[in-house]
Write a protein that holds these residues in place. Structure first.
Motif, PDB file in Angstrom:
ATOM      1  N   MET A 193       0.857  -1.183   0.000  1.00  0.00           N
ATOM      2  CA  MET A 193       0.000   0.000   0.000  1.00  0.00           C
ATOM      3  C   MET A 193       0.894   1.235   0.000  1.00  0.00           C
ATOM      4  N   TYR A 206       1.154  -7.014  -5.941  1.00  0.00           N
ATOM      5  CA  TYR A 206       0.180  -5.933  -6.115  1.00  0.00           C
ATOM      6  C   TYR A 206       0.684  -4.694  -5.384  1.00  0.00           C
ATOM      7  N   TYR A 258      -0.809  -1.039  -4.503  1.00  0.00           N
ATOM      8  CA  TYR A 258      -1.995  -0.184  -4.504  1.00  0.00           C
ATOM      9  C   TYR A 258      -1.603   1.218  -4.046  1.00  0.00           C
ATOM     10  N   HIS A 264      -1.799  -0.334  -9.113  1.00  0.00           N
ATOM     11  CA  HIS A 264      -3.242  -0.101  -9.224  1.00  0.00           C
ATOM     12  C   HIS A 264      -3.644   1.089  -8.374  1.00  0.00           C
ATOM     13  N   PHE A 282      -5.842   2.423  -5.871  1.00  0.00           N
ATOM     14  CA  PHE A 282      -6.564   1.684  -4.840  1.00  0.00           C
ATOM     15  C   PHE A 282      -8.080   1.741  -5.014  1.00  0.00           C
ATOM     16  N   SER A 295     -10.822  -0.194  -7.443  1.00  0.00           N
ATOM     17  CA  SER A 295     -11.462  -1.456  -7.055  1.00  0.00           C
ATOM     18  C   SER A 295     -12.851  -1.255  -6.465  1.00  0.00           C
ATOM     19  N   ILE A 320     -11.227  -5.739  -2.321  1.00  0.00           N
ATOM     20  CA  ILE A 320      -9.966  -6.302  -2.831  1.00  0.00           C
ATOM     21  C   ILE A 320      -9.700  -7.672  -2.212  1.00  0.00           C
TER      22      ILE A 320
END
Length: 151
Positions: free
Chosen positions: A6, A80, A82, A106, A108, A111, A145
């Protein structure tokens, strides 16, 4: 093991909350969650006291986390990545070495179809209610997620 990172700006408000919330939702035997910032402002610092307080009010302990800056090697370490807002997205994508790196990154809130503004608001200059709002946004999105990862 699936590894999730994250990312926010300073790694003391949004990404520590996302880190703690997501880690709380996933089986630690199958998933590893961490967080980082795009900037170096707070390296080695605990999360913001308000993030710690809000997380603890929801039964999640994040005071053990320490801020760190995203490094290019994180592309190799994580499946991943985010990012909390479009600025973070731009910063992380600018460090990607190839399409494989970029595919891991991605936004966050992409999603979460229930939220139209895809930038998680930065509560740093706000009050405890702003942190609570971020917690709720992040918690709802982590549910989505986590569910998609476990399917």
């Amino acid at each position: 093991m699936t590894k999730i990172l994250m990312v926010c700006l300073g790694n003391i408000c949004r990404s520590p909350l996302a880190h703690g919330i997501m880690a709380n939702k996933l089986n630690t035997k199958n998933y590893y969650v961490d967080s980082a910032g795009t900037a170096s402002y707070h390296i080695g610092s605990k999360p913001d006291r308000r993030s710690i307080e809000v997380a603890l009010n929801h039964g999640i302990e994040i005071s053990h986390q320490r801020a760190r800056q995203f490094v290019v090697a994180d592309f190799d370490e994580f499946d991943y990545i985010y990012v909390m807002d479009r600025s973070n997205l731009s910063n992380i994508l600018s460090l990607s070495r190839d399409d494989e790196d970029a595919k891991k990154v991605h936004l966050f809130l992409e999603s979460n179809p229930n939220i139209s503004d895809k930038n998680v608001p930065d509560p740093y200059y706000g009050d405890i209610l702003d942190f609570e709002n971020v917690f709720n946004i992040v918690d709802e999105t982590c549910d989505i997620i986590a569910s998609s990862l476990e399917d």
